[in-house]
Design an enzyme around this catalytic site. Structure first.
Site, PDB file in Angstrom:
ATOM      1  N   SER A  43     -10.344   2.340   2.520  1.00  0.00           N
ATOM      2  CA  SER A  43     -11.079   3.608   2.439  1.00  0.00           C
ATOM      3  C   SER A  43     -11.645   3.849   1.035  1.00  0.00           C
ATOM      4  O   SER A  43     -11.133   3.325   0.040  1.00  0.00           O
ATOM      5  CB  SER A  43     -10.162   4.773   2.818  1.00  0.00           C
ATOM      6  OG  SER A  43      -9.596   4.559   4.078  1.00  0.00           O
TER       7      SER A  43
HETATM    8  N1  SAM Z   1      -5.642   3.270   4.553  1.00  0.00           N
HETATM    9  C1  SAM Z   1      -6.247   1.970   4.626  1.00  0.00           C
HETATM   10  C2  SAM Z   1      -6.482   1.350   3.294  1.00  0.00           C
HETATM   11  O1  SAM Z   1      -6.294   2.012   2.269  1.00  0.00           O
HETATM   12  O2  SAM Z   1      -6.861   0.185   3.293  1.00  0.00           O
HETATM   13  C3  SAM Z   1      -7.527   1.997   5.385  1.00  0.00           C
HETATM   14  C4  SAM Z   1      -7.306   2.019   6.811  1.00  0.00           C
HETATM   15  S1  SAM Z   1      -8.678   1.514   7.773  1.00  0.00           S
HETATM   16  C5  SAM Z   1      -9.909   2.702   7.439  1.00  0.00           C
HETATM   17  C6  SAM Z   1      -8.016   2.001   9.349  1.00  0.00           C
HETATM   18  C7  SAM Z   1      -6.907   1.103   9.844  1.00  0.00           C
HETATM   19  O3  SAM Z   1      -6.346   1.690  11.014  1.00  0.00           O
HETATM   20  C8  SAM Z   1      -7.362  -0.289  10.242  1.00  0.00           C
HETATM   21  O4  SAM Z   1      -6.622  -1.255   9.571  1.00  0.00           O
HETATM   22  C9  SAM Z   1      -7.104  -0.348  11.752  1.00  0.00           C
HETATM   23  O5  SAM Z   1      -6.744  -1.617  12.238  1.00  0.00           O
HETATM   24  C10 SAM Z   1      -5.959   0.640  11.867  1.00  0.00           C
HETATM   25  N2  SAM Z   1      -5.740   1.189  13.203  1.00  0.00           N
HETATM   26  C11 SAM Z   1      -6.653   1.549  14.140  1.00  0.00           C
HETATM   27  N3  SAM Z   1      -6.022   2.009  15.231  1.00  0.00           N
HETATM   28  C12 SAM Z   1      -4.685   1.940  14.989  1.00  0.00           C
HETATM   29  C13 SAM Z   1      -3.505   2.283  15.710  1.00  0.00           C
HETATM   30  N4  SAM Z   1      -3.551   2.777  16.950  1.00  0.00           N
HETATM   31  N5  SAM Z   1      -2.316   2.073  15.132  1.00  0.00           N
HETATM   32  C14 SAM Z   1      -2.212   1.572  13.897  1.00  0.00           C
HETATM   33  N6  SAM Z   1      -3.290   1.217  13.145  1.00  0.00           N
HETATM   34  C15 SAM Z   1      -4.507   1.413  13.682  1.00  0.00           C
END
Ligand code: SAM
Length: 222
Positions: free
Chosen positions: A61
Site C-alpha cells: 500500500s
Molecule cells: N498491507 C499490505 C502491505 O503493506 O503490503 C498490502 C496488502 S495488499 C493491498 C492486500 C492483500 O490482501 C493482498 O496480499 C491480498 O492477497 C490479500 N487478501 C485479499 N483477500 C484476502 C483474504 N480474504 N484474506 C487474507 N488476505 C487477503
C-alpha cells in the site's frame, strides 16, 4: 545513515503535511525499511508515496494509506491487533511497533512466506502470520482490540466484526471494485458507529465474506 535515509526523511515530512500527527506512527514509518518489502527492481522507488506491485497481482500500500490507517486505529501499545491481508508484510511491521501482538492473515501462501522472511530478519517477534481466508477473521486468537483490513471489501465481513471486542476499532475500505470508502467502525453495545474518512482504491478482498475468486490464483496457490 544509509542510502535511503534522505528519501525516508522526505517521506516523513510529506506525511506530516498530509495530516499524519501520531508521533508513534511517524516513528514506526521512520524505523521500518520499506525497501525490504518491495521487489528488488523497485527499491529506488521504495520511498515514493505510492503503492507498488509485489507480484501475484497484489500491491504494497501507499505509505500515506499505511500511515492514515495506522493512525485511525489509535493504538497505544498494549493491543492485540488482527490484520487481514499481510501482503508484503510492510504494514505488519509498522503495526508490530504500535501494539503488543499482531495476528496477520494472508490468502496467498507465497506472499505470506516472503513477508515472514522479512519480518523475521527485522526481529518482529510479536507477529503471528497465518495463511487463510481473512474474511473469516482468525477465530483462535479472537477477540481483537483492533482490526485492520488492507483489501477492498464489498461489505464489512460479519465474522471480522464479530471478532472485535466491545470498544474496539475496525478500519476497512468498503465499496465496489473501482473505489472504496475508508471506514472506521467502533463497536458499541448499542451497535456499530461508522465514520467515513475518505475515498481510496485497494485490491479486492477475496473470500467467503468478500469478493468471489476471479483471478485463477486460488488453484495455483493451493
Ligand atoms: N498491507 C499490505 C502491505 O503493506 O503490503 C498490502 C496488502 S495488499 C493491498 C492486500 C492483500 O490482501 C493482498 O496480499 C491480498 O492477497 C490479500 N487478501 C485479499 N483477500 C484476502 C483474504 N480474504 N484474506 C487474507 N488476505 C487477503
Amino acid at each position: 545513515m544509509d542510502e535511503f535515509s534522505g528519501p525516508r526523511q522526505r517521506l516523513i515530512a510529506t506525511l506530516k503535511k498530509q495530516g499524519i500527527t501520531d508521533e508513534r506512527v511517524l516513528a514506526a514509518i521512520a524505523a521500518v525499511p520499506r525497501e525490504r518489502f518491495v521487489p528488488d527492481h523497485l527499491r529506488t522507488k521504495a520511498y515514493d508515496n505510492v503503492a507498488l506491485p509485489i507480484g501475484q497481482e497484489q500491491t504494497i500500500s501507499q505509505p500515506y494509506i499505511v500511515a492514515i490507517m495506522s493512525q485511525m486505529l489509535r493504538l497505544s501499545g498494549n493491543e492485540k491487533v488482527l490484520e487481514v491481508g499481510t501482503g508484503s508484510g510492510y504494514q505488519t511491521a509498522i503495526l508490530s511497533r504500535l501494539c503488543r501482538t499482531v495476528v496477520s492473515v494472508e490468502r496467498l501462501p507465497s506472499l505470506s512466506q516472503s513477508a515472514a522472511i522479512q519480518l523475521r530478519e527485522l526481529g518482529c517477534a510479536n507477529v503471528e502470520l497465518h495463511v487463510g481466508d481473512g474474511t473469516l477473521g482468525w477465530q483462535p486468537s479472537a477477540p481483537f482490540d483492533a482490526i485492520l483490513v488492507t483489501a477492498g471489501a464489498p461489505d464489512v465481513p460479519s465474522p471480522v466484526y464479530n471478532q472485535l471486542r466491545l470498544g474496539g476499532r475496525l478500519v476497512i475500505p468498503v465499496g465496489d471494485e473501482e473505489s472504496q470508502e475508508l471506514q472506521v467502525i467502533e463497536k458499541h453495545k448499542t451497535g456499530p458507529q461508522i465514520s467515513d474518512v475518505g475515498t481510496c482504491r485497494f485490491v479486492k478482498l477475496i473470500g467467503d465474506a468478500g469478493w468471489e475468486v476471479d483471478d485463477g490464483l486460488q488453484n495455483s496457490e493451493g
